[in-house]
Scaffold this active site. Sequence first.
Site, PDB file in Angstrom:
ATOM      1  N   GLU A  41       0.849  -1.201   0.000  1.00 53.65           N
ATOM      2  CA  GLU A  41       0.000   0.000   0.000  1.00 53.65           C
ATOM      3  C   GLU A  41       0.884   1.251   0.000  1.00 53.65           C
ATOM      4  O   GLU A  41       1.619   1.494   0.953  1.00 53.65           O
ATOM      5  CB  GLU A  41      -0.909   0.016   1.228  1.00 53.65           C
ATOM      6  CG  GLU A  41      -1.759   1.279   1.330  1.00 53.65           C
ATOM      7  CD  GLU A  41      -2.512   1.385   2.653  1.00 53.65           C
ATOM      8  OE1 GLU A  41      -2.852   2.524   3.034  1.00 53.65           O
ATOM      9  OE2 GLU A  41      -2.761   0.346   3.298  1.00 53.65           O
ATOM     10  N   ARG A  45       0.415  10.434   0.215  1.00 54.18           N
ATOM     11  CA  ARG A  45       0.788  11.512   1.128  1.00 54.18           C
ATOM     12  C   ARG A  45       1.958  12.339   0.627  1.00 54.18           C
ATOM     13  O   ARG A  45       2.349  13.323   1.268  1.00 54.18           O
ATOM     14  CB  ARG A  45       1.156  10.947   2.510  1.00 54.18           C
ATOM     15  CG  ARG A  45       0.056  10.149   3.175  1.00 54.18           C
ATOM     16  CD  ARG A  45       0.497   9.654   4.536  1.00 54.18           C
ATOM     17  NE  ARG A  45      -0.420   8.668   5.079  1.00 54.18           N
ATOM     18  CZ  ARG A  45      -0.230   8.008   6.216  1.00 54.18           C
ATOM     19  NH1 ARG A  45       0.853   8.253   6.930  1.00 54.18           N
ATOM     20  NH2 ARG A  45      -1.108   7.117   6.636  1.00 54.18           N
ATOM     21  N   LYS A 128     -11.020  -1.452   6.821  1.00 54.03           N
ATOM     22  CA  LYS A 128      -9.800  -1.083   7.534  1.00 54.03           C
ATOM     23  C   LYS A 128     -10.207  -0.484   8.884  1.00 54.03           C
ATOM     24  O   LYS A 128     -10.980   0.482   8.918  1.00 54.03           O
ATOM     25  CB  LYS A 128      -9.025  -0.060   6.697  1.00 54.03           C
ATOM     26  CG  LYS A 128      -7.845   0.605   7.385  1.00 54.03           C
ATOM     27  CD  LYS A 128      -7.216   1.609   6.422  1.00 54.03           C
ATOM     28  CE  LYS A 128      -6.116   2.416   7.080  1.00 54.03           C
ATOM     29  NZ  LYS A 128      -5.476   3.334   6.123  1.00 54.03           N
TER      30      LYS A 128
END
Length: 205
Positions: A41, A45, A128
């Site tokens: 993943e 960002r 999640k």
Amino acid sequence: MADIDAIMTTAPVIPVLVIDRVEDAVPIAEALVAGGLRVLEVTLRTPAALDAIRAMSQVDGAIVGAGTVLNPDHLDKAIAAGSSFVVSPGLTPSLGEAAKSSGVPFLPGVASASDVMRALDLGFSRLKFFPATESGGIPALKALSAVFGEVRFCPTGGIKLETARDWLALPSVACIGGSWIVPRGSEVDRRAIAERAAAAAQLAA
């Protein structure tokens, strides 16, 4: 394209990666795959994230997805970059509907019973749990799992190697997210990354 269940059960840990330099992407991916962690993943960002996804997606054996997907625009860009799945820290109706329309495997974030109910309303039962430790940790997830028996979780946030087995022991947990395997700002040491990945890959054994 694999479904979200296949992605969540490929390995016990999904490395959560913050990539600042595109040139680090392929070496990191190669080391992780060599260590036994194929599902990666890459969080959106940093300015390098989308290019990192493009590069890592070319690594043999790697299943690369985008994390920190916050809205439909992020979703579109992540898919265009070659993401095999997408992960969000939370869930909005617009993002949920866009993810369903796209057909991409989607792992939305939840932190409470109300969040889980909204996710189920939108058709998502693979979630999640984030931020895992700050949202009540294992006791909180046990309580949620007792109510929502059909849901399978990927707890992420604050989990370390020392606590990973405790999370993975929960029947409702399919995998966990971990940032300890490749800490942001650390030197790209292929051997060290592969060793940490191999240790993580054995957690469910």
